[in-house]
Design a protein around this motif. Structure first.
Motif, PDB file in Angstrom:
ATOM      1  N   ALA A  19      -6.272  17.597  15.890  1.00 44.92           N
ATOM      2  CA  ALA A  19      -5.396  16.528  16.378  1.00 44.92           C
ATOM      3  C   ALA A  19      -5.894  15.162  15.938  1.00 44.92           C
ATOM      4  O   ALA A  19      -5.113  14.288  15.555  1.00 44.92           O
ATOM      5  N   ILE A  35      -2.685  16.132  21.270  1.00 44.43           N
ATOM      6  CA  ILE A  35      -3.237  17.450  21.608  1.00 44.43           C
ATOM      7  C   ILE A  35      -2.185  18.302  22.300  1.00 44.43           C
ATOM      8  O   ILE A  35      -2.063  19.504  22.050  1.00 44.43           O
ATOM      9  N   ILE A  69       0.125  20.132  19.902  1.00 46.14           N
ATOM     10  CA  ILE A  69      -0.417  21.338  19.267  1.00 46.14           C
ATOM     11  C   ILE A  69      -0.397  22.504  20.236  1.00 46.14           C
ATOM     12  O   ILE A  69      -0.113  23.651  19.855  1.00 46.14           O
TER      13      ILE A  69
END
Length: 654
Positions: free
Chosen positions: A141, A148, A151
């Protein structure tokens, strides 16, 4: 990749620097202190080990990053191979559905999905090296400038899918604006009915007519651009069908590509008719556009035979086919146009005015069948079915616009007539010569791009190479007469000859048919080649040769004629003499002798004559005649002297 492993599972993998038994793996874990708290997981038993929550015998499970580096790399490699060979979850059908939907997206959306999948693959690679998932996600990230949480959401979307299916699973699924402006169904029906017509009107005119009705009905119409987009959304094939027709729709379907290289030379031929776009003056003085019938070899593309005529008819078809058989042989397959001239039965008559006899009706199917040719009927005006139409297109472009035809060229359609249209008519002999030269050049042109010629050979060369190695069927002398024109009712003259179009034909066999009617077969384009004579019941008689006219002072021709007559008379005399096995002397000697009858026959009744009465009676009659003549003379003299007179008896008198 699987995260937790039991000692038994690790032992089965036989990893480097690792025991190969369950007890050995457990002892190694105790010796190396795998369960001791570390800096990363202080006093946290869930760091690199944990107790088994289920399973027989209890025990511990260890994370793959607790293994030695060499063993960990081997474990990652084995898991990667397993993931490639067998996806962890999902079916092949689900994968196909994902990728089928993925192909419908735009390139921009596809690129975005592929970038997301690349980020997740980077996270997976870090996890394979022993880094924890959280650290791997944080690391990726930061390097890619991605949140984050994003993801984590991507990992959730691809959970249970093979890495190969991550891209379609991560593709954006939102669509743009789909709401449409409301439109009265009747207005939409009118617009479609008006626009989808064979005359193909402009959209502006259709919209104007719709506006006029909308004002009457009280409809609210969308903007012209909106309605034009709706018409554009109609399937293309539907719009072409209504506005351009069936033929235009047919052109949208790709033409069939037929491989003709499977044949050999003369195995299969195709034929068609072509009307030339040139005015020609025929020998009888009429002007018109001549028609041609041609046969083409399917293997090489060579034009094998052709015939010209005023009009395309059945006789021209048969004669062109006869030229093909005479020159090359009998084909196995023949592809014909299912038209009038090539139909299985003749529907038009012959040319009785030219030959003054009744033309016998023949069927081309019967002739081809007798020669063992398999006939295939094709679709008219279909270049895919008859490759010869491609050659005709070349002739219409190159030959029809020959410099010698300038002024006689008519154009290939009514609106393409040249400025000097109809100013000239080409003599038939000149036209035929130029066509013959053009077809010969067409066959001999190098660099043909067909599959057989391969961009190097000509049609002539390709045909000759295959023809020399192929089994060719040849026609017999009897079969060669099948395609000749037949005329019946021809009378054999007194001198044992027959006449046709001003030509005389004679043969000895006609002596037996003097005054009778016979049937003849002939080639109308080569009347000097002779004719074949048949009886009315179809029995073949003989071939009669043409007796040509010669000049009055041509002594050589006279000598040849005399020599031929002497030879014929000598042959007839010898043949006649062979019919008689007895000479005249032998005939006289063989006659019986007649004996003279010497017996005297006496009459039973006899009429007697007395004295010389017959002589006396004759003398008395002569004397009486003399006395009468003398008295008549005296009476005439008296009348002349007036001594006596003669008065006619009055009517009604006594």
């Amino acid at each position: 990749m699987k995260e937790w492993w039991t000692p038994s599972e690790l032992a089965e993998l036989k990893l480097p620097c690792m025991p190969t038994t369950r007890q050995g793996v457990s002892d190694k874990a105790d010796t190396e202190g795998w369960r001791k708290p570390g800096l990363e997981f202080p006093a946290n038993p869930a760091g690199k080990w944990r107790k088994r929550e289920s399973g027989r015998g209890g025990g511990f499970e260890y994370r793959y990053d607790a293994l030695p580096r060499v063993a960990r790399e081997r474990l990652v490699y084995l898991e990667n191979m397993k993931a490639v060979a067998e996806p962890t979850q999902g079916t092949a059908q689900e994968s196909n559905d994902l990728w089928r939907w993925f192909e419908t997206l735009s390139s921009k959306k596809k690129e975005k999905a592929l970038a997301c999948a690349a980020v997740l693959r980077a996270v997976r690679d870090l996890e394979m090296t022993g880094m924890g998932t959280d650290l791997a996600i944080q690391h990726i990230a930061i390097n890619h400038g991605i949140k984050i949480r994003t993801i984590y959401l991507w990992k959730k979307k691809v959970q249970g899918l093979a890495p190969s299916d991550w891209a379609p699973a991560l593709a954006p699924r939102h669509v743009g604006r789909v709401a449409e402006v409301e439109l009265e169904p009747a207005a939409w029906d009118q617009l479609r009915a008006d626009y989808l017509r064979p005359s193909a009107p402009n959209f502006t005119d259709c919209y104007r007519r719709l506006q006029h009705r909308a004002g009457t009905e009280g409809w609210t119409l969308p903007s012209p651009r909106t309605l034009e987009r709706r018409l554009a959304a109609i399937p293309e094939q539907t719009r072409i069908f209504f506005r351009e027709g069936v033929d235009a729709l047919k052109r949208l379907y790709p033409a069939q590509v037929r491989d003709r290289s499977s044949y050999h030379a003369l195995e299969a031929v195709n034929a068609d008719g072509h009307v030339w776009d040139v005015f020609v003056r025929f020998p009888d003085g009429t002007v018109g556009r001549p028609a041609m019938v041609a046969f083409q070899d399917l293997y090489s593309g060579k034009i094998l035979s052709w015939r010209l005529n005023k009009h395309s008819n059945k006789e021209t078809v048969l004669l062109a086919f006869g030229d093909l058989v005479e020159t090359y042989g009998i084909p196995t397959h023949c592809y014909l146009d299912n038209g009038r001239d090539f139909a299985s039965k003749w529907v038009s008559g012959g040319t009785p005015n030219r030959y003054r006899f009744k033309i016998k009706e023949n069927e081309p199917q019967g002739v081809l069948t007798m020669l063992g040719v398999e006939v295939h009927w094709t679709t008219p005006y279909s270049g895919q079915s008859k490759p010869i139409e491609r050659a005709f297109r070349d002739f219409a472009q190159a030959l029809a616009k020959h410099p010698a035809f300038e002024g006689a060229y008519t154009g290939n359609k009514p609106d393409a007539k040249p400025e000097n249209y109809g100013s000239k008519a080409v003599p038939y002999d000149q036209f035929e010569q130029i066509v013959a030269e053009g077809i010969a050049e067409h066959n001999a042109r190098l660099g043909r791009r067909s599959l057989v010629c391969a961009g190097k050979l000509s049609f002539d060369t390709a045909f000759a190479l295959s023809y020399a190695q192929s089994e060719i069927r040849k026609a017999t002398a009897e079969q060669r007469r099948l395609w000749l024109l037949a005329a019946e009712g021809v009378t054999v003259r007194k001198t044992a000859h027959i006449e046709l179009s001003g030509n005389k034909y004679w043969c000895e066999e006609l002596l037996e048919f003097i005054g009778q009617k016979v049937v003849i077969r002939f080639d109308p384009e080569d009347l000097h080649a002779g004719v074949h004579v048949y009886r009315l019941d179809g029995v073949y008689v003989a071939e009669a040769r043409c007796v040509e006219l010669t000049g009055f002072g041509d002594q050589a021709a006279a000598r040849d004629h005399a020599r031929g007559r002497r030879q014929w008379m000598r042959a007839v005399r010898e043949k006649a003499q062979r019919e008689i096995n007895m000479s005249l002397d032998e005939l006289v000697a063989a006659l019986p002798t007649i004996e003279k009858d010497e017996r005297k026959v006496e009459p039973k009744v006899v009429r007697p004559i007395f004295g010389n009465l017959a002589v006396k009676a004759t003398a008395q009659e002569e004397e009486e005649d003399d006395r009468f003549a003398e008295a008549f003379g005296r009476g005439v003299d008296l009348l002349a002297s007036g001594v006596i007179s003669f008065r006619p008896k009055e009517k009604g008198g006594a």
